[in-house]
Design an enzyme around this catalytic site. Structure first.
Site, short mmCIF file in Angstrom:
data_model
loop_
_atom_site.label_atom_id
_atom_site.label_comp_id
_atom_site.label_asym_id
_atom_site.label_seq_id
_atom_site.Cartn_x
_atom_site.Cartn_y
_atom_site.Cartn_z
N HIS A 31 8.18 -1.22 20.23
CA HIS A 31 8.01 -2.81 20.83
C HIS A 31 7.03 -2.51 22.30
CE1 HIS A 31 11.00 -4.71 19.61
NE2 HIS A 31 11.33 -4.10 19.22
N GLU A 61 -0.97 3.83 -6.89
CA GLU A 61 -0.78 5.02 -5.93
C GLU A 61 0.29 6.03 -6.06
OE1 GLU A 61 0.54 2.64 -2.83
OE2 GLU A 61 1.97 1.55 -3.65
N ASP A 108 0.02 6.66 -0.81
CA ASP A 108 0.89 7.15 -1.61
C ASP A 108 0.59 8.16 -2.59
OD1 ASP A 108 2.88 5.78 -0.47
OD2 ASP A 108 2.29 4.66 -0.96
N CYS A 131 -7.51 0.44 -0.32
CA CYS A 131 -6.66 -0.26 0.50
C CYS A 131 -5.92 0.57 1.06
CB CYS A 131 -5.73 -1.34 -0.39
SG CYS A 131 -4.72 -0.98 -0.58
C1 PEP Z 1 -1.01 3.23 -0.02
O1 PEP Z 1 -0.45 3.50 -0.49
O2 PEP Z 1 -2.13 3.39 0.25
C2 PEP Z 1 -1.51 1.59 0.63
C3 PEP Z 1 -2.41 0.96 1.03
O3 PEP Z 1 -0.21 1.28 0.57
P1 PEP Z 1 1.57 1.56 2.14
O4 PEP Z 1 0.77 1.79 3.00
O5 PEP Z 1 1.54 0.60 2.50
O6 PEP Z 1 2.15 2.05 1.42
MG MG Z 2 1.58 2.72 -0.82
#
Ligand code: PEP
Ligand code: MG
Length: 596
Positions: A207, A451, A475, A522
């Site tokens: 927080h 992933e 991941d 991403c």
């Molecule tokens: C990832 O695994 O790179 C991803 C973008 O998903 P998260 O970080 O939400 O697991």
């Molecule tokens: Mg992920």
């Protein structure tokens, strides 16, 4: 700048300089005097009460609960105004504590049996609850102990007629150093006077950090025991870039930090200015930079940083802010707001990725404890088993697709059969909506996250069932290298430049492109300007990242050529040492970014 920092230094600053380390939570440098805030328990007097006074005691208790409820509702309103509706949700949990019949009933029974004043009874009963919650293994439920403690302290203050905490009236501009900052502390903090926030406990998502972010001040958290080593009025530098706090800085340190601050500020303003320009490499290749968001109100940040759409909307955060599963309608409102807010830019809405490090609170039936949650009942696996929850979400996303350029993405896909099952559920939802006469975008693109290594190895099998891929490097690295992504002890082994990762990325990109399927990245790698050229050189079609990282990645894109990025990737693929590959990427970055 030297003048600015050193002029503030008191003449009698002879104490020794000490540097302490914590977690860099929010960037920036602050220098000033400390206000130490210790969240401490209210001292509760204990005395006997005659039975004929029980009614009065219960009336006092009711009144304190009522006043507390009013105070929390007021704080919730303020937080909603200042930080947005999502941050205000935490106070729903606080209001629920005040309505908890077990807690209230046990307090009154304790009054009748022990004949002690109501403060003592409430203190004992609530302490038992706090203790029970704080011993639960599940991290999220353990945090509920904090909610009960926060509310209980407020009720006791009201029973004893005590004033609110001192954070609401800082005497002057101060660096707030606290053992912890509870949600209601954070709501009442004197926002115009806090220069930075430092806490003994906490993580980047605590927080205190949320509040610091909304106040746009630097923050360092997890500086164990700092409140025990510091006193009101001490002078400190807070370095939110490196997660460092320097006590009693010497004149030469102040000089050094004066320069660092000057350089960082001028570098950041250079990046922000250049962010208005399009992301085009020097040899004329346009690169799409998108935003990763977790909350609806982050659409504003995505737009502020000129994201060309949302490349990853992590919808599970809607589920994590409450112990209740949000309804189809509630989800529709959230997704529609994001779709409309970003239109005409695209928004990739990822279906639920709960489990692993994101278990849902208060639902042990849905999320039973697992020994190995990252390998367990997570994301698409959870959704395919909990079809009602999954279908509510799919219908909500489909309905939102009528209001913008929505794309849907399944997380944690491990193979083509799983993807086919998810697509089949989506088809059922489409049929149901057609039956209801509900509009949605019939041509909405559907994609899969890559992933899990098994998905990476079978891209050719996944290709026919998908419109796009997005590589989740967070991941993918953890599963390829068998390195738990949240375990501090093995963090040094988490190497994005490991040859196994580079080869996997290359395979995914080449195979997908053979099937004419676009691929975005991403994971965190995409937002790191040291890795972005490597990813683009390997063939990534777009990058999606936390919106505040867009300016530095864009700056680099504009300073490099795609031909150089391709040469970098080609060379990296011939190398075997992760450290050497990293050094190559770092050198590429430094030679194009200029001095920071
Ligand atoms: C990832 O695994 O790179 C991803 C973008 O998903 P998260 O970080 O939400 O697991
Ligand atoms: Mg992920």
């Amino acid at each position: 700048m030297r003048a600015t920092l050193t002029a503030l230094m008191p003449d009698d600053n002879k104490a020794t300089e000490t540097t302490v380390h914590g977690i860099a939570a929010l960037q920036g440098i602050a220098y000033g005097q400390v206000f130490v805030y210790i969240q401490s328990d209210v001292a509760v007097p204990s005395y006997q009460v005659e039975p004929e006074k029980f009614v009065d005691e219960v009336a006092r208790f009711d009144q304190a609960l009522l006043v507390t409820r009013q105070q929390i509702a007021k704080i919730q309103d303020e937080v909603k105004k200042n930080l947005g509706a999502d941050e205000a949700l935490i106070f729903d949990a606080h209001l629920l504590v005040l309505e908890d019949q077990a807690l209230i009933g046990e307090t009154i029974r304790s009054l009748e049996t022990t004949r002690r004043n109501i403060e003592t009874c409430f203190n004992e009963v609530s302490s038992r609850y706090i203790q029970a919650f704080s011993e639960i293994d599940d991290e999220y439920l353990r945090e509920r102990a904090g909610d009960i403690r926060d509310v209980a302290q407020r009720v006791l203050q009201n029973l004893l007629g005590q004033a609110e905490n001192s954070l609401s009236r800082l005497a002057d501009k101060r660096i707030v150093v606290a053992n912890d900052i509870s949600p209601s502390d954070s709501a009442s903090i004197d926002r115009s006077a806090a220069l930075a926030i430092v806490t003994d406990s906490g993580s980047k998502t605590s927080h205190a950090v949320i509040v610091a972010r909304s106040m746009k001040v630097p923050a360092v958290v997890g500086v164990r025991d700092l409140t025990k080593r510091i006193k009101n009025g001490d002078w400190v530098i807070v370095d939110g870039y490196d997660g460092v706090v320097i006590l009693n800085p010497s004149e030469s340190t102040l000089f050094r930090y004066g320069k660092i601050r000057e350089e960082k500020e001028s570098f950041e303003s250079r990046l922000i200015q250049a962010n208005h320009e399009p992301a085009i490499t020097r040899d004329g290749v346009a690169v799409t930079l998108m935003a990763n968001i977790e909350r609806v109100d982050e659409v504003h940040t995505a737009k502020e940083y000129r994201a060309e759409g949302v490349g990853l909307y992590r919808t599970e955060y809607l589920f994590l802010s409450s112990s209740r599963v949000p309804s189809e309608q509630e989800q529709f409102v959230a997704y529609k707001t994001v779709a409309e807010g970003m239109a005409p830019q695209p928004v990739i809405i990822r279906t639920l990725d709960l489990g692993g490090d994101k278990p849902m609170a208060g639902n042990p039936d849905l999320f039973p404890k697992e020994n190995n949650p990252f390998m367990g009942f997570r994301a698409i696996r959870f959704c395919l088993e909990n079809r009602d929850i999954f279908k509510d979400q799919l219908r909500a996303i489909l309905m939102a697709s009528a209001y913008g350029k929505v794309r849907l993405m399944f997380p944690m896909i491990s193979g083509h059969e799983e993807l086919a099952r998810a697509n089949a559920v989506l088809d059922e939802c489409k049929a149901e909506l057609r039956e209801r006469g509900q509009h949605f975008d019939e041509s909405m693109a559907v994609g899969a996250m890559i992933e899990i290594p098994s998905a990476a190895a079978t891209i050719d099998l996944l290709a026919p069932g998908t419109g796009f891929f997005s590589i989740g490097t967070n991941d993918l690295i953890q599963y390829t290298l068998a390195i738990d992504r949240v375990n501090e002890r093995i963090a040094h082994l988490y190497e994005p430049t490991h040859p196994a990762i580079l080869r996997t990325l290359k395979h995914i990109l080449d195979e997908a492109h053979k099937h004419h399927i676009p691929v975005s990245v991403c994971g965190e790698m995409a937002g790191d300007p040291i890795f972005a050229p490597l990813l683009l050189g390997l063939g990534a079609d777009s990058l999606s990242m936390s919106p505040t990282w867009i300016p530095s990645v864009k700056y680099l894109v504009r300073a490099m050529t795609m031909a150089d990025a391709k040469a970098l990737a080609a060379e990296a693929l011939t190398m075997s040492s992760p450290k050497e590959i990293y050094a190559k990427c770092d050198a590429f970055y430094r030679s194009r970014m200029g001095p920071e």
